[in-house]
Motif scaffolding. Structure first.
Motif, PDB file in Angstrom:
ATOM      1  N   GLU A  84       6.971   6.379 -10.773  1.00 29.88           N
ATOM      2  CA  GLU A  84       8.072   5.960  -9.909  1.00 29.88           C
ATOM      3  C   GLU A  84       8.139   4.445  -9.760  1.00 29.88           C
ATOM      4  OE1 GLU A  84       9.492   6.511  -5.229  1.00 29.88           O
ATOM      5  OE2 GLU A  84       7.624   7.421  -5.949  1.00 29.88           O
ATOM      6  N   ILE A  85       7.002   3.779  -9.608  1.00 21.95           N
ATOM      7  CA  ILE A  85       6.999   2.347  -9.312  1.00 21.95           C
ATOM      8  C   ILE A  85       6.848   1.474 -10.550  1.00 21.95           C
ATOM      9  CG2 ILE A  85       6.033   2.775  -7.015  1.00 21.95           C
ATOM     10  CD1 ILE A  85       3.322   1.772  -8.104  1.00 21.95           C
ATOM     11  N   ALA A  86       6.570   2.078 -11.702  1.00 18.61           N
ATOM     12  CA  ALA A  86       6.238   1.304 -12.909  1.00 18.61           C
ATOM     13  C   ALA A  86       7.265   0.233 -13.235  1.00 18.61           C
ATOM     14  CB  ALA A  86       6.067   2.252 -14.099  1.00 18.61           C
ATOM     15  N   GLY A  87       8.546   0.565 -13.125  1.00 18.43           N
ATOM     16  CA  GLY A  87       9.588  -0.382 -13.502  1.00 18.43           C
ATOM     17  C   GLY A  87       9.848  -1.473 -12.483  1.00 18.43           C
ATOM     18  N   ASP A  88       9.236  -1.371 -11.294  1.00 21.89           N
ATOM     19  CA  ASP A  88       9.483  -2.353 -10.233  1.00 21.89           C
ATOM     20  C   ASP A  88       8.296  -3.267  -9.971  1.00 21.89           C
ATOM     21  OD1 ASP A  88      12.201  -1.546  -8.667  1.00 21.89           O
ATOM     22  OD2 ASP A  88      11.214   0.246  -9.451  1.00 21.89           O
ATOM     23  N   LEU A  89       7.216  -3.080 -10.718  1.00 33.00           N
ATOM     24  CA  LEU A  89       6.048  -3.922 -10.531  1.00 33.00           C
ATOM     25  C   LEU A  89       6.328  -5.344 -11.009  1.00 33.00           C
ATOM     26  CD1 LEU A  89       3.267  -1.508 -11.815  1.00 33.00           C
ATOM     27  CD2 LEU A  89       3.610  -2.226  -9.441  1.00 33.00           C
ATOM     28  N   GLU A  90       5.791  -6.302 -10.280  1.00 36.11           N
ATOM     29  CA  GLU A  90       5.933  -7.695 -10.669  1.00 36.11           C
ATOM     30  C   GLU A  90       5.046  -7.997 -11.877  1.00 36.11           C
ATOM     31  OE1 GLU A  90       7.919 -10.149  -9.230  1.00 36.11           O
ATOM     32  OE2 GLU A  90       8.777  -8.394  -8.209  1.00 36.11           O
ATOM     33  N   PRO A  91       5.452  -8.924 -12.751  1.00 28.37           N
ATOM     34  CA  PRO A  91       4.577  -9.317 -13.862  1.00 28.37           C
ATOM     35  C   PRO A  91       3.242  -9.832 -13.314  1.00 28.37           C
ATOM     36  CG  PRO A  91       6.792 -10.160 -14.192  1.00 28.37           C
ATOM     37  CD  PRO A  91       6.757  -9.611 -12.800  1.00 28.37           C
ATOM     38  N   GLY A  92       2.162  -9.327 -13.849  1.00 29.97           N
ATOM     39  CA  GLY A  92       0.849  -9.763 -13.397  1.00 29.97           C
ATOM     40  C   GLY A  92       0.296  -9.016 -12.202  1.00 29.97           C
ATOM     41  N   ALA A  93       1.081  -8.090 -11.647  1.00 29.64           N
ATOM     42  CA  ALA A  93       0.596  -7.330 -10.494  1.00 29.64           C
ATOM     43  C   ALA A  93      -0.596  -6.468 -10.886  1.00 29.64           C
ATOM     44  CB  ALA A  93       1.710  -6.451  -9.927  1.00 29.64           C
ATOM     45  N   VAL A  94      -1.555  -6.363  -9.986  1.00 33.56           N
ATOM     46  CA  VAL A  94      -2.733  -5.533 -10.206  1.00 33.56           C
ATOM     47  C   VAL A  94      -2.563  -4.237  -9.423  1.00 33.56           C
ATOM     48  CG1 VAL A  94      -5.245  -5.360  -9.951  1.00 33.56           C
ATOM     49  CG2 VAL A  94      -4.181  -7.574 -10.487  1.00 33.56           C
ATOM     50  N   VAL A  95      -2.752  -3.112 -10.115  1.00 27.16           N
ATOM     51  CA  VAL A  95      -2.620  -1.800  -9.481  1.00 27.16           C
ATOM     52  C   VAL A  95      -4.018  -1.271  -9.176  1.00 27.16           C
ATOM     53  CG1 VAL A  95      -1.842   0.583  -9.775  1.00 27.16           C
ATOM     54  CG2 VAL A  95      -0.441  -1.310 -10.637  1.00 27.16           C
ATOM     55  N   ALA A 128       8.701  -1.297  -1.902  1.00 28.78           N
ATOM     56  CA  ALA A 128       7.456  -1.858  -1.379  1.00 28.78           C
ATOM     57  C   ALA A 128       6.714  -2.709  -2.398  1.00 28.78           C
ATOM     58  CB  ALA A 128       6.556  -0.733  -0.876  1.00 28.78           C
ATOM     59  N   VAL A 129       6.757  -2.320  -3.680  1.00 24.95           N
ATOM     60  CA  VAL A 129       5.954  -3.036  -4.680  1.00 24.95           C
ATOM     61  C   VAL A 129       6.636  -4.281  -5.219  1.00 24.95           C
ATOM     62  CG1 VAL A 129       4.837  -0.882  -5.341  1.00 24.95           C
ATOM     63  CG2 VAL A 129       6.803  -1.688  -6.664  1.00 24.95           C
ATOM     64  N   ARG A 130       7.927  -4.417  -4.958  1.00 26.05           N
ATOM     65  CA  ARG A 130       8.634  -5.599  -5.460  1.00 26.05           C
ATOM     66  C   ARG A 130       8.093  -6.864  -4.800  1.00 26.05           C
ATOM     67  NH1 ARG A 130      14.288  -2.422  -4.633  1.00 26.05           N
ATOM     68  NH2 ARG A 130      14.097  -1.036  -6.454  1.00 26.05           N
ATOM     69  N   GLY A 131       7.653  -7.800  -5.610  1.00 23.40           N
ATOM     70  CA  GLY A 131       7.109  -9.051  -5.092  1.00 23.40           C
ATOM     71  C   GLY A 131       5.630  -8.999  -4.767  1.00 23.40           C
ATOM     72  N   ALA A 132       5.013  -7.816  -4.874  1.00 24.68           N
ATOM     73  CA  ALA A 132       3.592  -7.679  -4.527  1.00 24.68           C
ATOM     74  C   ALA A 132       2.700  -8.058  -5.695  1.00 24.68           C
ATOM     75  CB  ALA A 132       3.302  -6.257  -4.090  1.00 24.68           C
ATOM     76  N   GLU A 133       1.649  -8.813  -5.413  1.00 27.36           N
ATOM     77  CA  GLU A 133       0.672  -9.165  -6.442  1.00 27.36           C
ATOM     78  C   GLU A 133      -0.422  -8.116  -6.554  1.00 27.36           C
ATOM     79  OE1 GLU A 133      -0.867 -13.040  -5.740  1.00 27.36           O
ATOM     80  OE2 GLU A 133       1.103 -13.982  -5.612  1.00 27.36           O
ATOM     81  N   LEU A 134      -0.597  -7.343  -5.499  1.00 25.63           N
ATOM     82  CA  LEU A 134      -1.633  -6.324  -5.461  1.00 25.63           C
ATOM     83  C   LEU A 134      -1.035  -5.062  -4.853  1.00 25.63           C
ATOM     84  CD1 LEU A 134      -4.716  -6.160  -6.099  1.00 25.63           C
ATOM     85  CD2 LEU A 134      -5.118  -6.595  -3.677  1.00 25.63           C
ATOM     86  N   VAL A 135      -1.124  -3.953  -5.580  1.00 26.03           N
ATOM     87  CA  VAL A 135      -0.558  -2.678  -5.127  1.00 26.03           C
ATOM     88  C   VAL A 135      -1.685  -1.662  -5.025  1.00 26.03           C
ATOM     89  CG1 VAL A 135       1.030  -0.795  -5.667  1.00 26.03           C
ATOM     90  CG2 VAL A 135       1.680  -3.161  -6.189  1.00 26.03           C
ATOM     91  N   VAL A 136      -1.910  -1.148  -3.824  1.00 21.66           N
ATOM     92  CA  VAL A 136      -2.969  -0.167  -3.590  1.00 21.66           C
ATOM     93  C   VAL A 136      -2.348   1.219  -3.486  1.00 21.66           C
ATOM     94  CG1 VAL A 136      -4.837   0.572  -2.070  1.00 21.66           C
ATOM     95  CG2 VAL A 136      -4.362  -1.869  -2.373  1.00 21.66           C
ATOM     96  N   LEU A 137      -2.803   2.122  -4.347  1.00 22.27           N
ATOM     97  CA  LEU A 137      -2.329   3.502  -4.333  1.00 22.27           C
ATOM     98  C   LEU A 137      -3.245   4.307  -3.419  1.00 22.27           C
ATOM     99  CD1 LEU A 137      -1.770   3.948  -8.183  1.00 22.27           C
ATOM    100  CD2 LEU A 137      -0.087   3.243  -6.463  1.00 22.27           C
ATOM    101  N   GLY A 138      -2.736   4.656  -2.244  1.00 19.21           N
ATOM    102  CA  GLY A 138      -3.536   5.383  -1.267  1.00 19.21           C
ATOM    103  C   GLY A 138      -3.128   6.833  -1.130  1.00 19.21           C
ATOM    104  N   MET A 172       0.851  -1.184   0.000  1.00 22.14           N
ATOM    105  CA  MET A 172       0.000   0.000   0.000  1.00 22.14           C
ATOM    106  C   MET A 172       0.884   1.230   0.000  1.00 22.14           C
ATOM    107  SD  MET A 172      -3.044   1.071   2.610  1.00 22.14           S
ATOM    108  CE  MET A 172      -4.105  -0.198   1.928  1.00 22.14           C
ATOM    109  N   ILE A 173       0.746   2.034  -1.046  1.00 18.18           N
ATOM    110  CA  ILE A 173       1.529   3.258  -1.163  1.00 18.18           C
ATOM    111  C   ILE A 173       0.712   4.412  -0.590  1.00 18.18           C
ATOM    112  CG2 ILE A 173       2.813   4.777  -2.709  1.00 18.18           C
ATOM    113  CD1 ILE A 173       3.824   1.892  -2.660  1.00 18.18           C
ATOM    114  N   GLY A 174       1.077   4.866   0.601  1.00 14.01           N
ATOM    115  CA  GLY A 174       0.345   5.947   1.248  1.00 14.01           C
ATOM    116  C   GLY A 174      -0.724   5.422   2.188  1.00 14.01           C
ATOM    117  N   VAL A 175      -0.684   5.879   3.424  1.00 14.04           N
ATOM    118  CA  VAL A 175      -1.690   5.463   4.403  1.00 14.04           C
ATOM    119  C   VAL A 175      -2.279   6.700   5.083  1.00 14.04           C
ATOM    120  CG1 VAL A 175      -0.966   3.108   4.861  1.00 14.04           C
ATOM    121  CG2 VAL A 175       0.210   4.965   6.013  1.00 14.04           C
ATOM    122  N   GLY A 176      -2.773   7.626   4.245  1.00 12.20           N
ATOM    123  CA  GLY A 176      -3.442   8.809   4.766  1.00 12.20           C
ATOM    124  C   GLY A 176      -4.830   8.458   5.252  1.00 12.20           C
ATOM    125  N   SER A 177      -5.757   9.383   5.130  1.00 14.70           N
ATOM    126  CA  SER A 177      -7.091   9.160   5.688  1.00 14.70           C
ATOM    127  C   SER A 177      -7.776   7.939   5.080  1.00 14.70           C
ATOM    128  CB  SER A 177      -7.959  10.405   5.497  1.00 14.70           C
ATOM    129  OG  SER A 177      -8.034  10.755   4.127  1.00 14.70           O
TER     130      SER A 177
END
Length: 270
Positions: free
Chosen positions: A82-93, A60-70, A1-6
């Motif tokens: 910023e994270i585009a090049g580090d996403l795992e193949p098949g990861a859902v954003v 944070a996103v390396r190895g993650a199957e699900l990435v939540v932009l918060g 999870m990128i960002g844990v604001g409100s």
């Protein structure tokens, strides 16, 4: 999870509930070291700070199957680049940002990376959230279903079209604020009627909580439940007639339209 604001924080709090079954730990990134330290000692969260580690989001996103932009809507595109090049193949954003269409996120990602938009609300913190889920052009039914299952752990999750997401934000995303505004006004009115602050707050809070639970445990429509309280020529009827005479229907239409309009302005970068 990128960002844990409100909103990100609300989702995270719901996902950390004891009865929620998901893979742990959850990796989150925060802006400040102080925010990251607030998770110190937690076995279910790994917190990274971009202040202390410039590549925190990428790590944070390396190895993650699900990435939540918060993150805030105006930060989404920069974070995705910023994270585009580090996403795992098949990861859902997944984006929970209002006013940022999936196409704008897809444009910053490698071709074919699935993007799903989710519009949750703050009751997710106690497992009673309402979330609209919509897949982008590259998202498959299984991708959307995965995100729906994620948000179903913190409440009701409804699959909608993306052109309905702004309306979801207007109805349920912002909806708790409307209810709390009603509570504010009812409490103030009760005080003007002669109750002290504590008495007014207790009466209004328990009435709202009780009515909500009554609806939750009933198969009846709100209209029927309202009529059950409204005896012909009775006291409730008089109050309801005053409220309806004040143009509630038009007021709600205008309020939701203003909410949607602001989402559309954010989409245009205004």
């Amino acid at each position: 999870m990128i960002g844990v604001g409100s909103m990100g924080g609300a989702i995270l709090a719901g996902l950390r509930a004891p009865d929620v079954d998901i893979a742990l730990p959850i990796t989150v990134t925060t802006k400040s070291e102080a925010s990251a330290r607030s998770f110190a000692g937690a076995s279910d969260v790994v917190a990274l700070s971009s202040e202390g580690e410039p590549e925190a989001n990428r790590r944070a996103v390396r190895g993650a199957e699900l990435v939540v932009l918060g993150v805030k809507p105006w930060m989404v595109r920069d974070v995705v680049r910023e994270i585009a090049g580090d996403l795992e193949p098949g990861a859902v954003v997944v984006s929970v940002a209002a006013g940022v269409p999936s196409a704008a996120i897809e444009a910053e990602l490698p071709e074919g990376v699935p993007v799903v938009r989710a519009m949750p609300n703050t009751p997710s913190t106690i497992g009673l959230g309402a979330t609209g889920i919509a897949g982008g052009s590259s998202a498959s039914e299984s991708d959307v279903a995965l995100v729906q299952r994620l948000f179903a752990t913190v409440g009701e999750a409804l699959i909608v079209r993306e052109d309905q997401i702004n309306a979801v934000a207007a109805v349920s995303g912002s909806g708790p604020a409307y209810l709390f505004l009603y509570a504010e006004e009812m409490t103030a009115a009760a005080e003007r009627a002669g109750f002290d602050e504590d008495q007014a707050r207790t009466l209004v809070k328990q009435t709202i909580v009780g009515a909500a639970q009554l609806w939750a445990h009933s198969a009846e429509t709100p209209e029927t439940l309202r009529r059950n309280v409204t005896s012909p020529k009775g006291t409730t009827e008089q109050a309801v007639l005053e409220l309806q005479g004040g143009g509630w229907a038009d007021l709600f239409d205008r309020a939701l339209a203003a909410n949607v309009r602001r989402s559309e302005e954010i989409e245009r970068g205004e």
